[in-house]
Design a protein around this motif. Structure first.
Motif, mmCIF file in Angstrom:
data_model
loop_
_atom_site.group_PDB
_atom_site.id
_atom_site.type_symbol
_atom_site.label_atom_id
_atom_site.label_comp_id
_atom_site.label_asym_id
_atom_site.label_seq_id
_atom_site.Cartn_x
_atom_site.Cartn_y
_atom_site.Cartn_z
ATOM 1 N N UNK A 1 31.707 9.739 -29.688
ATOM 2 C CA UNK A 1 32.057 8.475 -29.056
ATOM 3 C C UNK A 1 31.990 7.379 -30.109
ATOM 4 N N UNK A 2 33.064 6.646 -30.271
ATOM 5 C CA UNK A 2 33.106 5.555 -31.246
ATOM 6 C C UNK A 2 32.174 4.447 -30.781
ATOM 7 N N UNK A 3 31.418 3.883 -31.724
ATOM 8 C CA UNK A 3 30.525 2.771 -31.417
ATOM 9 C C UNK A 3 31.302 1.466 -31.521
ATOM 10 N N UNK A 4 31.108 0.600 -30.556
ATOM 11 C CA UNK A 4 31.774 -0.689 -30.559
ATOM 12 C C UNK A 4 31.224 -1.564 -29.462
ATOM 13 N N UNK A 5 31.795 -2.738 -29.363
ATOM 14 C CA UNK A 5 31.371 -3.669 -28.312
ATOM 15 C C UNK A 5 32.627 -4.163 -27.616
ATOM 16 N N UNK A 6 32.873 -3.635 -26.407
ATOM 17 C CA UNK A 6 34.129 -3.908 -25.715
ATOM 18 C C UNK A 6 33.959 -4.529 -24.330
ATOM 19 N N UNK A 7 32.759 -4.526 -23.799
ATOM 20 C CA UNK A 7 32.569 -4.921 -22.403
ATOM 21 C C UNK A 7 32.102 -6.363 -22.232
ATOM 22 N N UNK A 8 32.120 -7.152 -23.279
ATOM 23 C CA UNK A 8 31.589 -8.518 -23.191
ATOM 24 C C UNK A 8 32.673 -9.595 -23.124
ATOM 25 N N UNK A 9 33.930 -9.219 -23.096
ATOM 26 C CA UNK A 9 35.051 -10.167 -23.023
ATOM 27 C C UNK A 9 35.187 -11.074 -24.241
ATOM 28 N N UNK A 10 34.498 -10.771 -25.329
ATOM 29 C CA UNK A 10 34.660 -11.532 -26.573
ATOM 30 C C UNK A 10 35.606 -10.735 -27.461
ATOM 31 N N UNK A 11 36.752 -11.277 -27.751
ATOM 32 C CA UNK A 11 37.737 -10.605 -28.601
ATOM 33 C C UNK A 11 37.675 -11.201 -30.002
#
Length: 153
Positions: free
Chosen positions: A103-113
């Motif tokens: 699973x790739x690590x990232x931050x996608x669920x915070x609505x900050x693009x």
């Protein structure tokens, strides 16, 4: 959204990098959880944090990941990223793996693009190498290793 390791905290300090997060979109049976559930309850197995050198995908480092429910935590020493065959800039991609799935690590669920331009983490130096976590243009978490002359950690 496809399953991934959602990063909540990044702690680069004292010669180590520590990550805290949760597994998103994966069910106990290993499916992707697209049936409308959050797909995170009861994630089990022997999970590892895996660093993959982008220029040489065969070069991998892995570390234990402590899991409690869907939450994970892992850390590693920055010195492990030093290699004698480095280019001036090397990048490592971060994954969480149970041995069969990465699973790739990232931050996608915070609505900050556009985290690449927003989140800036401090670099740590070890020998002639400066290491810093950064978000890619796709909001995944990676590591940048730059050759530095002189400095020590």
């Amino acid at each position: 959204m496809k399953p991934h390791a959602e990063i909540d905290e990044v702690w680069p300090r004292d010669g180590r990098i520590r990550l805290v997060g949760r597994i998103h979109g994966r069910t106990t049976d290993g499916t992707d959880g697209t049936d409308g559930t959050d797909g995170t309850d009861g994630v089990d197995g022997d999970w590892r944090l895996v660093l993959i050198r982008r220029a040489h995908p065969g070069r991998r480092l892995d570390y234990p990941a402590r899991l409690q429910g869907d939450r994970f935590e892992s850390e590693w020493p920055v010195a492990d990223l030093a290699a004698s065959d480095y280019a001036a800039v090397e990048e490592w991609d971060i994954h969480l793996s149970d041995g069969s799935t990465e699973l790739r690590a990232g931050r996608h669920l915070d609505d900050v693009r556009g985290k690449k331009k927003i989140f800036v983490y401090p670099e740590q130096r070890v020998g002639g190498l400066a290491v810093r976590p950064y978000y890619t243009v796709k909001d995944n978490l990676s590591l940048e290793c730059r050759s530095r002359t002189g400095g020590t950690a």
